[in-house]
Structures are given as structure tokens and as C-alpha cells.
Scaffold this active site. Structure first.
Site, PDB file in Angstrom:
ATOM      1  N   GLU A 122       0.850  -1.197   0.000  1.00 28.94           N
ATOM      2  CA  GLU A 122       0.000   0.000   0.000  1.00 28.94           C
ATOM      3  C   GLU A 122       0.885   1.247   0.000  1.00 28.94           C
ATOM      4  OE1 GLU A 122      -3.206  -0.687  -0.232  1.00 28.94           O
ATOM      5  OE2 GLU A 122      -3.984  -1.832   1.461  1.00 28.94           O
ATOM      6  N   GLU A 142      -3.781  -9.800   0.687  1.00 25.18           N
ATOM      7  CA  GLU A 142      -4.975  -9.769   1.540  1.00 25.18           C
ATOM      8  C   GLU A 142      -6.051 -10.773   1.130  1.00 25.18           C
ATOM      9  OE1 GLU A 142      -3.094  -5.716   2.251  1.00 25.18           O
ATOM     10  OE2 GLU A 142      -3.201  -7.224   0.657  1.00 25.18           O
TER      11      GLU A 142
END
Length: 268
Positions: A122, A142
Site C-alpha cells: 500500500e 490480503e
């Protein structure tokens, strides 16, 4: 302090130092990383940042053993006490720490010396130059745990890579070696581990050789322009260009060229 912030010659080096968790962060370390980014953003004497991690890791996101319980407790205390923060921590710190929707127009370099997954990926999307060691790995993992990469990756990655490459990262949720990341355009280069920080500083000084306000304006035009249609982006570019040409550095650059000397930038 597990988040180190050091400045030398207009370059800030931010180091994540939690080797016991492979540089995964709990609520308090997200707070400290967010504070480091704010410090960098607000200091006019610092023109560029290098973000890195200790040992053989870059950043592996949230420390799931502690982060989720901490955030749950923080939410309860905020709701019960009508406060916005507890122990200096805000719910927004983890988002700011990974540079999601953060308007920092100073350049940022990532020196990746190991796993860059979850929150590490991220944050990587919010930096400009990415250098990695041969053993670095990258992944938006994720979905393998039934989770969602909500820190900016699903928005930024398709804008930064070609669409098939971005979807390869996002949909397989696999861990990619540095060579594949370089092939797909996620990183700029691969260097030996012992050369990682030296090379990051070389990149930094290549950039700080240029006028800082012009560099920041260039990044601002790029990032803001990506959110606009072409006509509006050209208009924005012209507005930013006009501002740069009014700076003291815009006078110094041509003057130094005419006098056959290196320019002395003031950041004004």
C-alpha cells in the site's frame, strides 16, 4: 524508537525498525510513521525522503496479533469518551502512514530490502522511485486471508502499471520476486543488498541537484493531473508552471547556466 527519522543534506531517511515482527506495525508505530511523514511534508528544508526497513524486511503491513485488538479498543474509547484520539493515536494514522490519499508532492524513494506485502505494498504505491534487493518480494496478499487491500492499492496499482500486470498482482494474491516486479514495472531497479542505501542516496542526490520547488511542482502536476480529464490537466499544468516561473530559483537557474556554475537553490 522503532520509527527513525534522520535528515542530512536535504534528505530525510525514515527507517522502520521492528525486526521482531519483520517490520509489521501496531497502532502506535503506525502513529509514529504517520508523524514522520507529516514532519517530512511540513519541513521546507527537507526536499526528498527515503523510506526503508531494518534487517531483511521492508514493511509487512499491520501486526495482526496486536493491531486489530488495539484499533477495536481505540474505537470503543473514542465512542465512549467523545475524543478523537487515545495515547496520541487516531484511527486515520494507519491510512496516513501508508500514504493513502496523502498530498505530499516532495519526492519519495523506497529502498526495499525484503518482503513488501500488505501495508508495505500500500505504501509503495505512494512513493516515486523504488529500489529493491534481489531477495525482495512483493505481494497484495490480503485476498488469501479473506481480507481487502483498502489502503490505496486497488486504486493506485492499475494507474501505475499496465492493466494486466496490475491485475496479476491483485487477483492472484501471490508473492512476486524482485525480478518479476522489475519486469512488470513495479520497481525501478535491483541492486545488491550492501549497495541498497548507497544507491537510494545516489537517486536522492540526483533529484536534489534540481530546484526543489520545480521538482515538487512537477510531481504535483502529475498526481493531480491523473485525476482530471486532458483539458483540465493542461489547465492545471499551466497554472503550476506560472507559479514556478515566479520563484527565486527560476531566476537562479538561468543565471547559473549563463555564468557556467552550479546553481544554488533556495527553495523560494
Amino acid at each position: 524508537m522503532p520509527i527513525h527519522y534522520e535528515v542530512d543534506d536535504h534528505v530525510a531517511t525514515i527507517t522502520i525498525d521492528r525486526p521482531e515482527t519483520r517490520n509489521a506495525l501496531d497502532m502506535y508505530h503506525f502513529r509514529d510513521l504517520a508523524a514522520a511523514w507529516r514532519k517530512f511534508k511540513d519541513d521546507d528544508e527537507v526536499w526528498i525522503a527515503i523510506i526503508t526497513g531494518v534487517d531483511d524486511a521492508f514493511m509487512s503491513g499491520a501486526d495482526l496479533k496486536t493491531f486489530i485488538p488495539q484499533v477495536t479498543e481505540l474505537q470503543k474509547q473514542i465512542a465512549a469518551g467523545d475524543v478523537k484520539e487515545v495515547d496520541g493515536c487516531r484511527l486515520s494514522d494507519s491510512v496516513y502512514a501508508v500514504l493513502r490519499n496523502v498530498k505530499i508532492f516532495k519526492p519519495i524513494i523506497a529502498a526495499v530490502g525484503g518482503p513488501c506485502v500488505a501495508g508495505g505494498m500500500e505504501m509503495l504505491g505512494g512513493v516515486d522511485i523504488r529500489i529493491a534487493t534481489p531477495d525482495a518480494t512483493f505481494g497484495v496478499m490480503e485476498p488469501k486471508r479473506g481480507l481487502f487491500a483498502g489502503g490505496g492499492t486497488t486504486v493506485r496499482l492499475p494507474r501505475q502499471l499496465n492493466f494486466p500486470a496490475a491485475m496479476e498482482f491483485l487477483l492472484t494474491a501471490e508473492r512476486f520476486p524482485a525480478e518479476r516486479a522489475l519486469e512488470l514495472g513495479l520497481i525501478n531497479e535491483i541492486v545488491a543488498r550492501e549497495q541498497l542505501m548507497e544507491r537510494a542516496h545516489e537517486w536522492a542526490h540526483r533529484i536534489t541537484a534540481n530546484a526543489p520547488l520545480a521538482v515538487q511542482a512537477t510531481k504535483e502536476s502529475v498526481l493531480r493531473g491523473l485525476a482530471l480529464d486532458l483539458e483540465a490537466a493542461y489547465k492545471l499544468e499551466q497554472e503550476i508552471s506560472s507559479q514556478v516561473f515566479q520563484t527565486e530559483d527560476a531566476k537562479e537557474g538561468p543565471k547559473a547556466f549563463a555564468e557556467k556554475r552550479a546553481p544554488v537553490w533556495q527553495g523560494k
